[in-house]
Design an enzyme around this catalytic site. Structure first.
Site, PDB file in Angstrom:
ATOM      1  N   GLU A 172     -48.587   4.169 -11.787  1.00  0.00           N
ATOM      2  CA  GLU A 172     -47.413   4.116 -12.653  1.00  0.00           C
ATOM      3  C   GLU A 172     -47.214   2.760 -13.328  1.00  0.00           C
ATOM      4  OE1 GLU A 172     -44.033   5.602 -10.497  1.00  0.00           O
ATOM      5  OE2 GLU A 172     -44.879   7.620 -10.345  1.00  0.00           O
ATOM      6  N   GLU A 217     -49.474  12.681  -8.675  1.00  0.00           N
ATOM      7  CA  GLU A 217     -48.289  12.736  -7.815  1.00  0.00           C
ATOM      8  C   GLU A 217     -47.378  13.866  -8.252  1.00  0.00           C
ATOM      9  OE1 GLU A 217     -45.769   9.382  -7.147  1.00  0.00           O
ATOM     10  OE2 GLU A 217     -47.449   8.015  -6.769  1.00  0.00           O
TER      11      GLU A 217
END
Length: 780
Positions: free
Chosen positions: A289, A526
């Protein structure tokens, strides 16, 4: 069994010394009996794949051209926090931390891997952090930790598992409220760690006492705070935005960007040199991220309410600068609200003691880095901060040209990283890359910015359920609303509709990836659900129905989009009271609470050992059948967990070189350009939790006489051999069970009126979500 192929050396491929595998799969023999090989569906060893996994177009494939549909778990959320974390000495004790034993002690690794194998979750996103590797100081690597994770990962093939290693971060570092970078990186830029909280430069409450958070879900606001935003900006664009910030490196002054990026790359190189030779490691991920920091920030006076979480203290960039420079500053404070998710409650005066976050012995000499670069200044007469360069982070300060984070920062960085990975680890290693969270794949991510063997690995969560930690019969398409979807199309009632909602949102991510990248594999790195949803009712009642429903909707959405995934997360340290021991999160569907894995496990580590299920929650939604190795191209897969039925459709590849008329559609994949299909056997994982003590009822769409099959309970695998290998031939299989599975909940919800009678609070919660969505739509 004898093969029709020649027995000469040319009929085999050599994997290792004394290990030979036929260059064509044994199922090519017309006399082949299904299941004769030693492989099982969810096994990813070289022996079972005829070599390693490869990428071909949008698919992972094995040596025999079979499409491999991977699914597994992130291991593990506890890897963000050291085993010797001490709240009383945090953050001062940062150089003596140790992550040896994260994600679990080496002695327990076989039990955890056996459990994941039994559950069919054999594709692992294995988490490490920069801090775990290099916490003692620049260039001082923790060899004990390296040896530990090498020992853990060496065990993967023994249990059929494979993994890619992900360098994890959130909000830059634990010392800025997240995870990832070592503390010395903040000190390098000039931050005084002991002043971060008092000056509002970081929120540390959720990492100081892991698992305890006064205001749930607050940690993402750290991305907007001074410490994380400054660190990310220096890392990605220091040469442009902080050209005066020079630091010492072996007697030479270099820009902070050069120092940080080189240190990060060197650390990753060290990781590669110690792990790349392991059979169980098939690839690497550069960074979890990634975030822009201040780059592309249009205004220093405010953050965007629609894209940046506003909760608790939310100083603007300008206010953060002033707070960090030691000026008491009044800032906005947000609380949860109705009809908007949050609202401005009041203003609060912070840093009343006038403490500075910048060290006098730092590279800025104790001055704010951004004041040093003329971005802002302090009006002594009016006693307030003033902006001097409003557009500083949107265009090059000297050249005046518009700055684009992807083009100017991300693409050059991943190219440099990819070259180093393939140079050290070999060109067969697969590289996993993702965009900024909650963004579609950027249109600029064209072929020239794509490294070889790249996989697009974005993340997705139901943001509405995540923020509220609530899930019921009403679900909302937040993704659609934020992009202009009509309100009536963004609301979904019931379980079937929740599956459609998630399928649509996930499908948009996948197809946008295909549009930008072309035919590249898409794998969701994820995705998960909050186990502590609905005010933690399940921890008291033991009824995890809503968690089970939400997980079912999520995985159904993934399955129907034909993509692999790694669920967030498998965490042995999870407990009801402290969740995943990081920032109040609780996502693990496995909890070792009150479970001693070494003493409680009964029997062997084989796939039929049901005691491995102890500690598991919502397993009917997590442990489900799926086609793992497909002799052809997958076209459709749907599983109904309430009765166990599933349907799978696939096709033989076609003898064409291109499909120019086929756009980036999930269920219309290119049928050409596929490697030679050297196998007729498809392997489908069917868990023993479903199949044991039940009879499989199997129907083929084009007649049972065209297929041979067998189910091996010990291997949890349905082997299907297709007789028709003609190009373009479609195959379909429907599997049912006798007796069928029984679900504890209804697939179709009752009417709104009946829901009101049965569950008055839940009804009003759903109505509240509806009104929030309505207000968002009208006012947003």
């Amino acid at each position: 069994m004898s093969l029709n192929a020649s027995s000469s050396e040319s009929s085999f491929i050599v994997l290792d010394k004394d290990v030979k595998i036929s260059s064509v799969h044994p199922s090519q023999d017309p006399q082949y009996i299904p299941g004769t090989t030693a492989s099982y569906a969810h096994e990813w060893t070289k022996q079972s794949l005829g070599g390693g996994l490869k990428t071909q177009g949008r698919h992972f494939v094995d040596h025999w051209g079979r499409v491999c549909m991977l699914r597994g778990a992130n291991v593990s959320g506890c890897s963000k926090t050291p085993v010797n974390h001490d709240p009383s000495t945090f953050p001062e004790s940062h150089r003596t931390v140790t992550f040896v034993g994260r994600p679990f002690p080496l002695a327990e690794a076989p039990v955890h891997f056996a459990r994941l194998r039994r559950w069919g979750l054999t594709f692992i996103r294995f988490m490490v952090t920069w801090e775990a590797l290099e916490h003692s100081g620049p260039g001082q690597y923790d060899n004990e930790y390296i040896e530990y994770i090498r020992s853990v990962l060496t065990l993967l093939p023994e249990f059929g598992l494979t993994a890619f290693v992900s360098m994890h971060q959130d909000v830059w570092s634990r010392y800025s409220g997240g995870s990832g970078a070592p503390a010395w990186t903040l000190e390098l830029v000039g931050f005084n760690l002991s002043a971060l909280e008092e000056t509002g430069a970081a929120y540390l409450g959720g990492v100081k006492v892991p698992g305890v958070e006064a205001d749930r879900g607050r940690w993402p606001t750290g991305y907007q705070k001074l410490a994380a935003s400054t660190m990310a900006t220096c890392f990605w664009g220091g040469e442009v935005f902080t050209p005066k910030l020079m630091v010492d490196r072996n007697g030479e002054k270099v820009n902070v960007q050069t120092y940080l990026q080189d240190a990060y790359m060197d650390c990753f190189d060290y990781l590669l040199k110690n792990l790349a030779d392991l059979e169980g490691i098939m690839g690497f991920e550069i960074m979890n991220e990634p975030h822009r920091g201040y780059i592309n920030l249009p205004s220093l006076h405010e953050f965007d309410y629609n894209t940046d979480l506003h909760l608790n203290d939310i100083p603007s960039a300008l206010q953060s600068f002033a707070l960090g420079a030691g000026y008491p500053t009044e800032i906005p404070h947000y609380i949860r609200s109705f009809p908007f998710p949050t609202r401005l409650s009041h203003h609060v005066l912070r840093n009343q003691d006038g403490k500075k976050v910048w060290k006098k012995d730092g590279p800025s000499g104790g001055a704010c880095v951004w004041e040093m670069h003329g971005v802002w200044g302090w009006d002594k007469l009016k006693k307030r901060p003033v902006v001097l360069k409003e557009s500083y982070f949107t265009k090059h300060p000297l050249l005046g040209k518009k700055v684009d984070w992807y083009q100017d920062c991300w693409y050059p960085f991943i190219k440099r990283w990819a070259d180093r990975v393939h140079s050290i680890a070999g060109k067969d290693k697969i590289l996993f890359l993702e965009p900024i969270p909650n963004e579609f794949c950027p249109p600029s991510w064209k072929l020239e910015h794509q490294p070889n063997n790249m996989v697009f690995a974005p993340h997705w969560y139901d943001l509405n359920a995540l923020f509220a930690k609530e899930f019921g019969n009403l679900s909302v398409n937040v993704q659609g609303l934020s992009r202009g979807m009509l309100l009536h199309k963004a609301l979904y009632w019931g379980q079937k509709s929740a599956r459609k909602n998630y399928q649509l949102q996930l499908g948009n991510i996948v197809e946008e990836g295909y549009k930008s990248l072309g035919e590249r594999p898409v794998l969701l790195g994820e995705c998960g659900i909050p186990i502590d949803m609905n005010s933690k009712e399940a921890f008291k009642s033991g009824d995890f129905t809503w968690q089970e429903k939400m997980m079912d909707a999520l995985i159904a959405g993934l399955e129907r989009n034909l993509i692999g995934f790694t669920l967030w997360n498998y965490n042995p340290e999870n407990s009801d009271s402290h969740g995943d021991y990081w920032n109040g999160e609780n996502f693990s569907w496995f909890s070792q609470q009150q479970l001693d894995v070494m003493s409680k496990l009964k029997g062997s580590l084989g796939q039929l050992n049901s005691s491995l299920d102890e500690g598991g929650r919502i397993l009917p939604a997590v442990v489900r059948p799926y086609p793992a190795k497909v002799a052809g191209i997958p076209l459709e897969f749907q599983y109904e967990m309430t009765n166990g039925e599933f349907v799978f459709v696939w096709s033989n590849p076609m003898d064409i070189t291109a499909d120019s008329k086929i756009g980036p559609k999930i269920h219309r994949p290119p049928m050409g350009n596929h490697p030679p299909l050297l196998a007729r056997e498809t392997e489908i994982y069917i868990p023993a939790t479903i199949a044991e003590h039940r009879k499989l009822l199997i129907e083929f769409g084009s007649g049972a006489d065209k297929y041979d099959w067998t189910y091996d309970l010990d291997r949890q695998t349905l082997f299907v051999v297709q007789r028709d290998t003609s190009p373009g031939t479609k195959h379909s299989i429907k599997v049912r069970f006798d007796p069928p599975l029984e679900s504890s909940w209804e697939l179709e919800p009752p009417s709104l009126a009946l829901s009101l009678l049965r569950s008055f609070p839940r009804f009003w919660l759903s109505l509240l979500v509806l009104l929030v969505a309505l207000a968002w739509y009208i006012l947003g």
